[in-house]
Design an enzyme around this catalytic site. Structure first.
Site, short mmCIF file in Angstrom:
data_model
loop_
_atom_site.label_atom_id
_atom_site.label_comp_id
_atom_site.label_asym_id
_atom_site.label_seq_id
_atom_site.Cartn_x
_atom_site.Cartn_y
_atom_site.Cartn_z
NE ARG A 1 4.44 -7.90 11.26
CZ ARG A 1 3.92 -7.13 10.30
NH1 ARG A 1 2.99 -7.59 9.51
NH2 ARG A 1 4.32 -5.89 10.16
CD GLU B 1 -2.46 -1.12 2.81
OE1 GLU B 1 -3.34 -0.30 3.05
OE2 GLU B 1 -2.04 -1.94 3.64
CE LYS C 1 3.00 0.25 4.94
NZ LYS C 1 2.49 -0.02 3.60
P1 ATP Z 1 3.06 -2.27 8.15
O1 ATP Z 1 2.59 -3.37 9.06
O2 ATP Z 1 4.45 -1.86 8.36
O3 ATP Z 1 2.16 -1.09 8.12
P2 ATP Z 1 1.84 -3.44 5.91
O4 ATP Z 1 1.74 -4.90 6.01
O5 ATP Z 1 0.61 -2.68 6.15
O6 ATP Z 1 3.07 -2.93 6.73
P3 ATP Z 1 1.90 -3.40 3.08
O7 ATP Z 1 2.25 -2.27 2.20
O8 ATP Z 1 0.52 -3.90 3.10
O9 ATP Z 1 2.38 -2.99 4.51
O10 ATP Z 1 2.90 -4.61 2.85
C1 ATP Z 1 3.25 -5.14 1.60
C2 ATP Z 1 3.68 -6.54 1.79
O11 ATP Z 1 4.76 -6.63 2.71
C3 ATP Z 1 2.57 -7.41 2.36
O12 ATP Z 1 2.50 -8.58 1.59
C4 ATP Z 1 2.99 -7.70 3.76
O13 ATP Z 1 2.54 -8.96 4.16
C5 ATP Z 1 4.51 -7.62 3.66
N1 ATP Z 1 5.09 -7.26 4.95
C6 ATP Z 1 4.80 -6.17 5.69
N2 ATP Z 1 5.48 -6.18 6.85
C7 ATP Z 1 6.24 -7.30 6.85
C8 ATP Z 1 7.16 -7.89 7.76
N3 ATP Z 1 7.44 -7.32 8.93
N4 ATP Z 1 7.75 -9.06 7.42
C9 ATP Z 1 7.49 -9.63 6.24
N5 ATP Z 1 6.62 -9.15 5.34
C10 ATP Z 1 6.00 -7.98 5.62
MG MG Z 2 -1.05 -3.85 4.98
#
Ligand code: ATP
Ligand code: MG
Length: 557
Positions: free
Chosen positions: A258, A32, A268
């Site tokens: 994760r 996102e 984020k």
């Molecule tokens: P955050 O939790 O930091 O806000 P998010 O999951 O909302 O991150 P996205 O932009 O949706 O951020 O993430 C893109 C991809 O990265 C998704 O497939 C998510 O599963 C993966 N991702 C996010 N954080 C991690 C992590 N800590 N370890 C592994 N993969 C991750």
């Molecule tokens: Mg997300």
């Protein structure tokens, strides 16, 4: 691929190919665009792009851009920059969920026509109240049984901008009593009169992430939709949409744990808070776990990829020791970074028996790990700088460096002996008067004597003044995620700025991003704040490998 140590996702891909279900995997990294990527995302990028590469498939970069109020072009740009920097290439496969909005809207109407979606007028508070809890079933909205015609009419009105934000939503009609709250008539569309960074102001109605994500995978014919564990409760919902829509393809979702990292925060939302409240120098602050931050800090992409590999693809959540990441950075830099001499806290040394005005050039080895890196010349003269901490007036037993009457080796140059420490009015040592032994030219004595310490140094007349920023962990406790107020857990000494540093002349004008080892001190990287002739260096990592030490200790248990 014929690796016998495949992780569970690579095993599934291998089996799918062997069974003829697919020829090659199609994966995607679906951020996102609502913030900068962090090292957790790097892990996901390495898994998705890595699997595509290893099995001869492809990996898409797709922005899941369903929330225009939180998304910005700045983030779209930085994400692309960061993925490229990590070493991956999506080729022509750059996509946006917002490019599928028309198709998604048609599919939403399809569900309305099938009696599987309805327009709901409950307020946000009422919706929450009707949803129930983990232990109590939800209640059906009084608007749930609207006719197909009325629903279509209202839904089209929503698209046409007839209603204000929040007035109505479109919900899937699934099961308000489901034990999985995700299935209790989830919202598919909400009204948002907001311009979109990619789609412009074409829409005032936006699909939810949950409605857009799986269908976008279907449109792109993603074979393995790889995501993090928190999405396993969403999977039944994604499957429901796919089963109830005329999609061209059925993606399958697989979840892995994760990445969590000690002493930092991978979220984020929380990183944005640190930026907005001014606790750091921005998204790319060298202390941030963002890819732009660790790039500025000097972490090489190769080290991040190795770290992602070492932490594996597993199903069980854990917190990885930050020291492992530093270990990977060090291992790469040890082989790749050239050595230089730099004095962070200078102490003036005058070599009394060295001729005034004389300059000698000594050949210094650029990287003992890599003879091909060659040598350079380091100028030596009568007045030098050494580190303050390399001298003690009254040394304890185990201190072998410079002290009154003691001889040490200056790297590549001569042995010197301290004759006198000159002090200022406050009793601070401000200068050392020393003598050198001309017979030790190049750092070796003909009689074979060898001082216990070898110090780095720079020639005062040739030294480059510099600012050096020393970084420590951003948080003072290993689990800031668990704190009630994570901001209160910021490490107050996470940054120390030294403005009076003196570097050997070859460090004067290196390009921003160059990485070097300051001998005996650590690895450093040129910061974008550098000015011509006055560089700024960030400490990437110290020389002490705490992770290797822990491993060695464990091995002896
Ligand atoms: P955050 O939790 O930091 O806000 P998010 O999951 O909302 O991150 P996205 O932009 O949706 O951020 O993430 C893109 C991809 O990265 C998704 O497939 C998510 O599963 C993966 N991702 C996010 N954080 C991690 C992590 N800590 N370890 C592994 N993969 C991750
Ligand atoms: Mg997300």
């Amino acid at each position: 691929m014929n690796d016998t140590n495949l992780d569970f996702i690579r095993e599934i891909v291998t089996a799918d190919i062997a069974a003829g279900k697919i020829q090659a995997p199609v994966t995607r990294f679906p951020p996102e665009p609502n913030g900068y990527l962090h090292i957790g995302h790097a892990k996901s990028i390495c898994i998705n792009f890595g699997i595509a590469q290893e099995f001869g498939g492809r990996c898409h970069l797709r922005f899941d851009d369903t929330n225009p109020t939180k998304e910005e072009q700045e983030y779209i740009d930085s994400i692309q920059e960061d993925v490229r920097w990590l070493g991956f290439d999506w080729g022509p496969h750059l996509y946006y969920a917002s490019d599928y909005f028309e198709q998604l809207y048609e599919w939403a109407e399809h569900l309305v026509r099938e009696g599987k979606a309805y327009v709901d007028d409950l307020s946000a508070d009422e919706t929450r109240e009707y949803r129930g809890t983990l232990t109590e079933p939800g209640r059906e909205s009084p608007y749930r049984n609207r006719s197909v015609e009325e629903n279509l009419d209202l839904f089209r009105g929503m698209r046409a901008g007839e209603f204000p934000d929040g007035a109505r939503v479109l919900r899937a009609k699934i099961d308000m009593a489901s034990p999985n709250i995700m299935l209790r008539d989830p919202v598919m569309y909400r009204i948002l009169h907001a311009a979109h960074p990619h789609a412009g102001d074409k829409w005032c109605l936006y699909p939810t992430y949950d409605f857009a994500h799986g269908q976008s995978d279907a449109i792109e014919r993603i074979t393995h939709s790889i995501c993090t564990l928190e999405f396993d409760v969403h999977r039944p919902l994604y499957d429901w949409f796919i089963e109830n829509l005329p999609v061209p393809w059925r993606p399958r979702q697989f979840e892995f744990a994760r990445l969590n990292l000690s002493y930092t925060m991978l979220s984020k939302r929380r990183l944005l808070q640190l930026v907005d409240e001014g606790h750091v120098r921005g998204w790319n602050d060298p202390r941030m776990p963002t890819l732009s931050g660790i790039r500025r800090r000097g972490y090489p992409p190769e080290a991040i990829r190795e770290f992602a590999r070492m932490t594996g693809v597993v199903k069980r959540e854990s917190i990885v020791d930050y020291a492992l990441l530093e270990h990977c950075v060090r291992a790469h830099l040890n082989a790749a970074a050239q050595r230089r001499m730099a004095v962070l806290r200078p102490l003036r040394v005058v070599i009394e028996n060295y001729p005034e005005g004389q300059v000698e050039e000594f050949e210094a080895i650029n990287n003992p790990e890599n003879p091909a890196a060659g040598t350079r010349q380091a100028p030596f003269s009568r007045v030098l700088f050494i580190e303050q901490e390399d001298f003690m007036e009254d040394p304890p037993k185990k201190f072998f460096r410079l002290a009154p009457g003691r001889e040490v080796r200056l790297r590549y140059a001569y042995f010197i002996t301290c004759r006198e420490a000159v002090k200022d009015a406050a009793g601070q040592t401000v200068e050392l008067r020393c003598t050198y032994d001309p017979a030790t030219r190049g750092g070796n004595a003909p009689d074979g004597r060898s001082p216990k310490a070898t110090l780095h140094w720079v020639s005062a007349a040739h030294a480059v003044p510099a600012e050096v920023r020393l970084y420590e962990y951003l948080f003072r406790r290993p689990d800031p995620h668990a704190a009630d107020d994570f901001v209160a857990e910021l490490n107050p000494s996470s940054e120390e700025v030294l403005t009076g540093c003196r570097l050997e002349p070859s460090l004067a004008n290196l390009p921003v991003g160059s990485r070097v080892q300051f001998e005996r001190v650590g690895y450093f990287c040129v910061d974008p704040d550098s000015q011509p002739g006055r560089p700024v260096f960030n400490r990437t990592v110290t020389l002490r490998d705490t992770w290797a030490k822990i491993q060695a200790k464990d091995a002896h248990k």
